[in-house]
Scaffold this active site. Sequence first.
Site, PDB file in Angstrom:
ATOM      1  N   HIS A 111       0.932  -1.226   0.167  1.00  0.00           N
ATOM      2  CA  HIS A 111      -0.135   0.062  -0.134  1.00  0.00           C
ATOM      3  C   HIS A 111       0.726   1.223  -0.027  1.00  0.00           C
ATOM      4  CE1 HIS A 111       0.784  -1.248   4.189  1.00  0.00           C
ATOM      5  NE2 HIS A 111       0.813   0.111   4.426  1.00  0.00           N
ATOM      6  N   HIS A 113       0.762   5.187   1.400  1.00  0.00           N
ATOM      7  CA  HIS A 113      -0.165   6.071   2.294  1.00  0.00           C
ATOM      8  C   HIS A 113      -0.082   7.427   1.316  1.00  0.00           C
ATOM      9  CE1 HIS A 113       0.139   4.003   6.197  1.00  0.00           C
ATOM     10  NE2 HIS A 113       1.172   3.465   5.420  1.00  0.00           N
TER      11      HIS A 113
HETATM   12  P1  5GP Z   1       1.760   0.321   7.493  1.00  0.00           P
HETATM   13  O1  5GP Z   1       2.513   0.667   8.860  1.00  0.00           O
HETATM   14  O2  5GP Z   1       1.589  -1.272   7.228  1.00  0.00           O
HETATM   15  O3  5GP Z   1       2.350   0.919   6.314  1.00  0.00           O
HETATM   16  O4  5GP Z   1       0.093   0.844   7.247  1.00  0.00           O
HETATM   17  C1  5GP Z   1      -0.886   0.190   7.541  1.00  0.00           C
HETATM   18  C2  5GP Z   1      -2.070   1.373   7.810  1.00  0.00           C
HETATM   19  O5  5GP Z   1      -3.209   0.802   7.607  1.00  0.00           O
HETATM   20  C3  5GP Z   1      -2.020   1.965   9.314  1.00  0.00           C
HETATM   21  O6  5GP Z   1      -1.809   3.528   8.862  1.00  0.00           O
HETATM   22  C4  5GP Z   1      -3.341   1.527   9.701  1.00  0.00           C
HETATM   23  O7  5GP Z   1      -3.991   2.711  10.554  1.00  0.00           O
HETATM   24  C5  5GP Z   1      -3.895   1.193   8.594  1.00  0.00           C
HETATM   25  N1  5GP Z   1      -5.208  -0.067   8.800  1.00  0.00           N
HETATM   26  C6  5GP Z   1      -4.831  -1.131   9.375  1.00  0.00           C
HETATM   27  N2  5GP Z   1      -6.079  -2.029   9.636  1.00  0.00           N
HETATM   28  C7  5GP Z   1      -6.872  -1.009   8.928  1.00  0.00           C
HETATM   29  C8  5GP Z   1      -8.264  -1.457   8.543  1.00  0.00           C
HETATM   30  O8  5GP Z   1      -8.865  -2.470   8.946  1.00  0.00           O
HETATM   31  N3  5GP Z   1      -8.852  -0.486   7.850  1.00  0.00           N
HETATM   32  C9  5GP Z   1      -8.360   0.638   7.350  1.00  0.00           C
HETATM   33  N4  5GP Z   1      -9.073   1.555   6.695  1.00  0.00           N
HETATM   34  N5  5GP Z   1      -7.008   1.002   7.535  1.00  0.00           N
HETATM   35  C10 5GP Z   1      -6.273   0.016   8.470  1.00  0.00           C
END
Ligand code: 5GP
Length: 150
Positions: A111, A113
């Site tokens: 993903h 951001h």
């Molecule tokens: P990472 O740290 O993996 O780059 O970011 C994962 C992101 O996914 C985090 O910012 C977290 O808030 C978001 N996230 C985690 N679980 C969910 C979910 O069930 N739904 C949504 N919309 N975002 C999520």
Amino acid sequence: MRKIPFSSAMGGPGDCIFCKIVSREAPSNVVYEDDRYIAFLDIYPFSKGHTLVCPKEHGETIWDMKEHDIADLFQVASRVSKAVVSAVEADGFRFVQNNGEAANQVVAHVHVHVIPVKMEDKGRFSDRRRFTPAQMEEIARLVREEMAKT
Ligand code: 5GP
Ligand code: ZN
């Protein structure tokens, strides 16, 4: 190619929260989708409008994607960033793209951001925010409206 490690607790494609969002088994505030990509609001945003852009096909890190798909992912992320910045009247934005547990990747599905930033928050460390479901849906509606103009 060196392997990027994840804890086994992060689960595989059968147990991936973003795959469940893609299939609508889990709810989210979707702002854009096409046959290969989806964008939805981050549930625990760093700023109002913080959006995640994902390929629909499961892969853990960007290394699991074909190079032309990576290009398309960032093309979608760029379009989404324009809509998000307009929707929340931001002055800039960040792309953040974490790969691997060591890089703080918590969800093991690729993903990008898109984090909008206002001038008044320049240089400030941003904390995670919480919005009500109604506020989240309103933000998503504004982003969708802006996406429709692009
Ligand atoms: P990472 O740290 O993996 O780059 O970011 C994962 C992101 O996914 C985090 O910012 C977290 O808030 C978001 N996230 C985690 N679980 C969910 C979910 O069930 N739904 C949504 N919309 N975002 C999520
Ligand atoms: Zn997945």
